[in-house]
Structures are given as C-alpha cells and as structure tokens.
Scaffold this motif. Sequence first.
Motif, mmCIF file in Angstrom:
data_model
loop_
_atom_site.group_PDB
_atom_site.id
_atom_site.type_symbol
_atom_site.label_atom_id
_atom_site.label_comp_id
_atom_site.label_asym_id
_atom_site.label_seq_id
_atom_site.Cartn_x
_atom_site.Cartn_y
_atom_site.Cartn_z
ATOM 1 N N GLY A 158 12.922 52.181 72.996
ATOM 2 C CA GLY A 158 13.826 51.059 72.770
ATOM 3 C C GLY A 158 13.191 49.967 71.932
ATOM 4 O O GLY A 158 13.808 49.437 71.001
ATOM 5 N N VAL A 159 11.946 49.633 72.254
ATOM 6 C CA VAL A 159 11.231 48.615 71.471
ATOM 7 C C VAL A 159 11.018 49.105 70.040
ATOM 8 O O VAL A 159 11.142 48.342 69.076
ATOM 9 N N GLY A 160 10.706 50.393 69.896
ATOM 10 C CA GLY A 160 10.509 50.958 68.563
ATOM 11 C C GLY A 160 11.772 50.910 67.734
ATOM 12 O O GLY A 160 11.724 50.645 66.519
ATOM 13 N N ALA A 161 12.930 51.152 68.369
ATOM 14 C CA ALA A 161 14.206 51.084 67.651
ATOM 15 C C ALA A 161 14.477 49.657 67.177
ATOM 16 O O ALA A 161 14.962 49.440 66.056
ATOM 17 N N LEU A 162 14.164 48.666 68.018
ATOM 18 C CA LEU A 162 14.345 47.259 67.615
ATOM 19 C C LEU A 162 13.429 46.913 66.442
ATOM 20 O O LEU A 162 13.846 46.234 65.489
ATOM 21 N N ALA A 163 12.179 47.386 66.512
ATOM 22 C CA ALA A 163 11.236 47.122 65.419
ATOM 23 C C ALA A 163 11.708 47.768 64.119
ATOM 24 O O ALA A 163 11.613 47.170 63.041
ATOM 25 N N ARG A 164 12.231 48.993 64.221
ATOM 26 C CA ARG A 164 12.745 49.691 63.031
ATOM 27 C C ARG A 164 13.932 48.953 62.432
ATOM 28 O O ARG A 164 14.012 48.752 61.206
ATOM 29 N N ASP A 165 14.858 48.514 63.268
ATOM 30 C CA ASP A 165 16.057 47.838 62.787
ATOM 31 C C ASP A 165 15.736 46.496 62.132
ATOM 32 O O ASP A 165 16.500 46.007 61.297
ATOM 33 N N ARG A 166 14.627 45.902 62.529
ATOM 34 C CA ARG A 166 14.223 44.615 61.953
ATOM 35 C C ARG A 166 13.171 44.783 60.851
ATOM 36 O O ARG A 166 12.574 43.801 60.393
ATOM 37 N N ASN A 167 12.931 46.052 60.474
ATOM 38 C CA ASN A 167 11.990 46.361 59.388
ATOM 39 C C ASN A 167 10.580 45.859 59.644
ATOM 40 O O ASN A 167 9.877 45.410 58.720
ATOM 41 N N ILE A 168 10.146 45.918 60.891
ATOM 42 C CA ILE A 168 8.786 45.491 61.205
ATOM 43 C C ILE A 168 7.983 46.628 61.847
ATOM 44 O O ILE A 168 6.885 46.400 62.361
ATOM 45 N N GLY A 169 8.536 47.827 61.817
ATOM 46 C CA GLY A 169 7.840 48.962 62.403
ATOM 47 C C GLY A 169 8.735 50.178 62.459
ATOM 48 O O GLY A 169 9.778 50.231 61.800
ATOM 49 N N SER A 170 8.332 51.161 63.234
ATOM 50 C CA SER A 170 9.108 52.386 63.384
ATOM 51 C C SER A 170 8.969 52.879 64.816
ATOM 52 O O SER A 170 8.090 52.430 65.567
ATOM 53 N N ILE A 171 9.829 53.811 65.189
ATOM 54 C CA ILE A 171 9.758 54.351 66.544
ATOM 55 C C ILE A 171 8.447 55.110 66.785
ATOM 56 O O ILE A 171 7.755 54.850 67.782
ATOM 57 N N PRO A 172 8.048 56.049 65.910
ATOM 58 C CA PRO A 172 6.777 56.756 66.151
ATOM 59 C C PRO A 172 5.576 55.814 66.224
ATOM 60 O O PRO A 172 4.689 55.989 67.065
ATOM 61 N N LEU A 173 5.560 54.798 65.347
ATOM 62 C CA LEU A 173 4.441 53.861 65.334
ATOM 63 C C LEU A 173 4.382 53.062 66.633
ATOM 64 O O LEU A 173 3.309 52.890 67.228
ATOM 65 N N THR A 174 5.534 52.579 67.087
ATOM 66 C CA THR A 174 5.568 51.774 68.307
ATOM 67 C C THR A 174 5.188 52.598 69.528
ATOM 68 O O THR A 174 4.371 52.177 70.348
ATOM 69 N N VAL A 175 5.788 53.784 69.648
ATOM 70 C CA VAL A 175 5.473 54.661 70.779
ATOM 71 C C VAL A 175 3.994 55.036 70.757
ATOM 72 O O VAL A 175 3.317 55.029 71.793
#
Length: 333
Positions: A158-175
């Motif tokens: 969930g946090v990764g999806a938020l980061a992706r949508d805000r262009n500050i990261g990605s799901i794989p990177l966050t996880v």
Amino acid sequence: MSTVTRRVETALPETGSREWWVLYLLAPLVLVGAGLLAFPTVVYDRFIWQYLWGPVVADAASQPVTHEGIRGVRGYNAVNTVSYLAAVVYSLPGLRVYLDQLDVTFDARLAYGFAPIIIAGGAMRALEDISLLGDYAVWFITPSIYFVVTAVTVLALGVGALARDRNIGSIPLTVGLVGSVWAVGAVGWAVWHGLSTSTPLRLWVPVATTGIALSVTALYYWGASFVDVPHLRHPLILLAVFGQLWDAAQNLIGVTFLGFSPKMVITNVVYEATGFSGSTFVLKFLVTLGIVWYLADAKDEMNHTWWWLMTFFIGAIGLPMGVRGSLRMLLGA
C-alpha cells in the motif's frame, strides 16, 4: 431458490461494491465477536484456546500449557489445520481485489523486492528459536509468523502504491526497502546477541551456506544455457533455485559438520536409508530442477499471474529456511 435465500440476497449490497467488500471482510470478525459474547466458554476456551491459540502458546513455551483447565499442546491438529486453510481461502478474493486496486505488476522486480521480507521472516524465526523475543515469541512461530509477514507485506504494498502514484518511488523499491531494514535489523540483533554474550560465532556457517547456494545456482545457470528451454534462466526461476539451494545447503552443513539430522520426514528417510550426509541436498536439487523445468516450459502457456505466484512460492519456501538454519548454526543453537 428459497424465500430465505431471496431475502438474504435482497438485503445484501451489490456484489463488488465497496459496501459488499466491507461486509465480506467484517463478517468473520462479527461472527466470532458475537460468538464470544454469547458463548465465551465454548467459543474461546473450547475452540480458540484449545485448538488455535493454545498450541501456539505451547510452542513458544516449548511445553504444554493450560487455560481454565484446558490443555494446549504444541503442533498442528485437524481443527487448526482446517481453520488456517479456510482463512487463507477466504482471504484470497479480498487479496486479489486489493492487488488489482493497487495495479501491482507481477514481474521479477516485485519478486526480488519481496525477497528481503521473506528473509526477515526467517531471521525472526531464528530469533524465536534462540529465545530472544520474550513475550513476543508467540507472534513469530508457525502459523502466527505467516500472518505477521503477510500483514507487513500488505502494508508495504500500500505504501509502495502511494509512493508510485506520487512519483517518489515504486512498489518493488518500497517493499524491498521495508524488507531490507527488517532483515538487517533482525540479523544484526542475532549477531549482537552473540557478541554481547560471548557466544562463539561460527562465521564460517553463513559463508558456507550462501557460498554453496550461489555456486550451485551459478552452475545451474551455466548448464541451462545448453538446454533449448528459454525460460530456464528467467530471473524468477533463478530466485526459486537459489532459495531452495540455500535451504539445502544449511541442511548439508548441519548434518555433515554439526551432528544435525534432516527434519522433514522424506529427507530424513532418505538420509537414514543412504547414510549420505549430502542426500538431502541432492534430493532437493533434483526435485527443484524438475519443478523449475516444468515451470520454464509452461511459462508461455500458463496464466502470467498464476505462473508468477507458483514460481515465487518455490523460492519463498526455501529462503526463510536457509536464513533460519544459517543463523541458528551461526549462534550455536
């Protein structure tokens, strides 16, 4: 269709709506809560404690425990096995919708992002083995640890999806970041405990187990180049091979040099029959080779998500066992 069924369907919200999913997710909790209020002794003492929670507490205590005169014994039984399976099956539709809503891409990057969380789970299991978790030990033994790891993974997605949508990261990177921090913290805690208590650390054990797993995986990668099956060297398949070989390597080291015996029934039978300390390693390698060969050959014909889940699952079984065994032997446990 009966009158009762028609009335129930009329009262339920439209399938797939937000209200329907809220009802779907809350229904089990409401039913259990109502049962606890109406029949606390039957629902909690005679069911939850005796068959579900009691065995977990007993496992953490390494001995049978009692509550209100009811004995809880460690290990699986018919009731908790069916209950855990039912919980997993019931959660699958909700998990699928959750992943669809996040628009998760099932690729090699996601698999390697998940790997540190799986490794962290194995490290936490090792910390429980050496009695470092105190009262929290009940949350890091089977099956509790699966729920904990799943919860962390769901939140990280969930946090990764938020980061992706805000262009500050990605799901794989966050996880991967969440898992890496957790894994490093757990392994660091184990090592710190060994150093602070003057426990002789077998540093050669993790070096040997990871070295063997990496070397044989590299050998597999080289050998696969001579076979006309394109996906044998797919990154996800390599992760599966390495995960299983890491588990096999820790078993090999434990049996050959530290006097352990294989824990699984089949591998122990083979070991007893052959007397060969490397029998488990050979068996696991051959079985893994057969499985990944099938998966590689079926990749273009199988549903992509299903193929991804099956292949990742093979590696996810081995990775935590490799970590757990290596850490335990590192600390002499």
